[in-house]
Design a protein around this motif. Structure first.
Motif, PDB file in Angstrom:
ATOM      1  N   TYR A  77       0.789  -1.228   0.000  1.00 18.35           N
ATOM      2  CA  TYR A  77       0.000   0.000   0.000  1.00 18.35           C
ATOM      3  C   TYR A  77       0.823   1.281   0.000  1.00 18.35           C
ATOM      4  O   TYR A  77       1.947   1.339   0.496  1.00 18.35           O
ATOM      5  N   TRP A  78       0.178   2.317  -0.523  1.00 19.21           N
ATOM      6  CA  TRP A  78       0.651   3.705  -0.518  1.00 19.21           C
ATOM      7  C   TRP A  78       0.418   4.292   0.872  1.00 19.21           C
ATOM      8  O   TRP A  78      -0.082   3.629   1.771  1.00 19.21           O
ATOM      9  N   ARG A  79       0.752   5.577   1.053  1.00 16.67           N
ATOM     10  CA  ARG A  79       0.531   6.234   2.351  1.00 16.67           C
ATOM     11  C   ARG A  79      -0.948   6.344   2.686  1.00 16.67           C
ATOM     12  O   ARG A  79      -1.338   6.405   3.854  1.00 16.67           O
ATOM     13  N   PRO A  87      -1.282   1.385   5.536  1.00 16.08           N
ATOM     14  CA  PRO A  87      -0.073   1.986   4.970  1.00 16.08           C
ATOM     15  C   PRO A  87       1.167   1.488   5.694  1.00 16.08           C
ATOM     16  O   PRO A  87       1.073   0.971   6.816  1.00 16.08           O
ATOM     17  N   PHE A 105       7.077   8.684  -1.181  1.00 19.66           N
ATOM     18  CA  PHE A 105       6.178   7.670  -1.715  1.00 19.66           C
ATOM     19  C   PHE A 105       5.993   7.855  -3.219  1.00 19.66           C
ATOM     20  O   PHE A 105       5.398   8.848  -3.646  1.00 19.66           O
ATOM     21  N   PRO A 108       1.049   6.124  -6.686  1.00 19.64           N
ATOM     22  CA  PRO A 108       0.417   4.810  -6.579  1.00 19.64           C
ATOM     23  C   PRO A 108      -0.382   4.445  -7.821  1.00 19.64           C
ATOM     24  O   PRO A 108      -0.566   5.251  -8.738  1.00 19.64           O
ATOM     25  N   GLY A 121      -1.945   1.572  -4.250  1.00 21.94           N
ATOM     26  CA  GLY A 121      -0.665   0.990  -3.879  1.00 21.94           C
ATOM     27  C   GLY A 121       0.152   0.523  -5.057  1.00 21.94           C
ATOM     28  O   GLY A 121       0.141   1.143  -6.129  1.00 21.94           O
ATOM     29  N   TYR A 122       0.823  -0.611  -4.873  1.00 20.87           N
ATOM     30  CA  TYR A 122       1.836  -1.070  -5.815  1.00 20.87           C
ATOM     31  C   TYR A 122       1.743  -2.588  -5.986  1.00 20.87           C
ATOM     32  O   TYR A 122       1.454  -3.320  -5.036  1.00 20.87           O
TER      33      TYR A 122
END
Length: 282
Positions: A77-79, A87, A105, A108, A121-122
């Motif tokens: 996940y992203w922030r 996160p 970051f 995403p 996210g990623y």
């Protein structure tokens, strides 16, 4: 204490909740057996998890990266994790000769959930650049990281990495290019006036339009104040601008407007971000 995290969203689902995932691009990684050993002094060993591996890599005493490699089909996940997830939390408080560490970051992706929700996210893997300020530039820097993050495929699992890296004072790092590329993928801050125009639409939302740019498909990510939930959807383009609607999905009781929104726009000529105060509703 140097800890980077993001507030949990009020709609988080618990770990071990079932999730659907499309198969991502496969990585040439083996997740069974012992972790891969560090090849050189600019990286730690991999910390192995069920669906991920993580390590520290360094470019210099002022720039490093926290790298997560993911198994095919898994995400992290992203922030802001989106509708569900957690996160990453990065704690550098045990580091030596470090005044501060600022994690960055990369932009995403929006990842569709089987239940109709969306994660931010990623997949495949990600490098989070780390901007380091040594206490004494003449002395060695040792990064000590306690990282907690989530890795999700069909089931979400908590992952941990406990890593320590003394960054060499000299020599050429083989990871400098990858860390620089990750830093280039971090959204660039711009003034609100250059980000786009926001106008109120009805009693529960806004319309944001930004000058159209050539390049990859554009997407908008909205980070509202704690307790707020803002839904985002593409809107018809107008007068050479890419547009989105922002609709209030939830808010704290008795909360009023205006509010400040942290906005990230990806695609086009490159990701940008700005904080914009919302106009009052009509």
């Amino acid at each position: 204490m140097f800890t980077q995290s993001c507030d949990e969203r009020p709609r988080l689902t618990p770990f071990a909740a079932p999730r659907g995932r499309a198969v991502a691009v496969a990585l040439a990684l083996i997740f069974a057996g012992p972790p891969v050993r560090a090849a050189d002094s600019f990286s730690t060993d991999w910390a192995a998890g069920a669906k991920s591996q993580a390590r520290l890599v360094a470019a210099s005493a002022n720039l490093a990266g926290f790298e997560i490699a993911l198994a095919p089909g898994a995400i992290t996940y992203w922030r802001d994790p989106g509708d569900a997830g957690l996160p990453p939390t990065l704690d550098f408080s045990g580091s030596d000769n470090v005044a501060s560490v600022e994690p960055k970051f990369p932009a995403p992706k929006r990842i569709k959930e089987a239940d109709g929700g969306e994660a931010f996210g990623y997949d495949g893997g990600v490098v989070f650049p780390l901007l380091i300020r040594p206490r004494d530039p003449a002395k060695p820097v040792t990064l000590k990281l306690n990282a907690d993050f989530a890795v999700c495929e069909k089931v979400c699992l908590p992952a941990k990495a406990r890593l320590s890296l003394t960054i060499p004072a000299a020599g050429k790092s083989p990871y400098a290019g990858a860390i620089d590329a990750a830093l280039a993928a971090v959204p660039r801050p711009v003034p609100a006036k250059d980000f786009g125009a926001v106008a109120a639409v009805g009693a529960d939302g806004w319309r944001l339009c930004s000058a159209r740019q050539e390049g990859p498909h554009r997407d908008l990510f909205v980070e509202p104040p704690e307790g707020w939930w803002i839904k985002v959807a593409p809107a018809p383009a107008e007068q050479g601008r890419d547009c989105f609607t922002l609709t209030i999905g939830d808010k704290p009781k008795d909360a009023g407007l205006p509010i400040a929104l942290r906005l990230t726009l990806t695609g086009g000529a490159g990701a940008v971000e700005a904080t914009i105060d919302t106009p009052l509703m009509r």
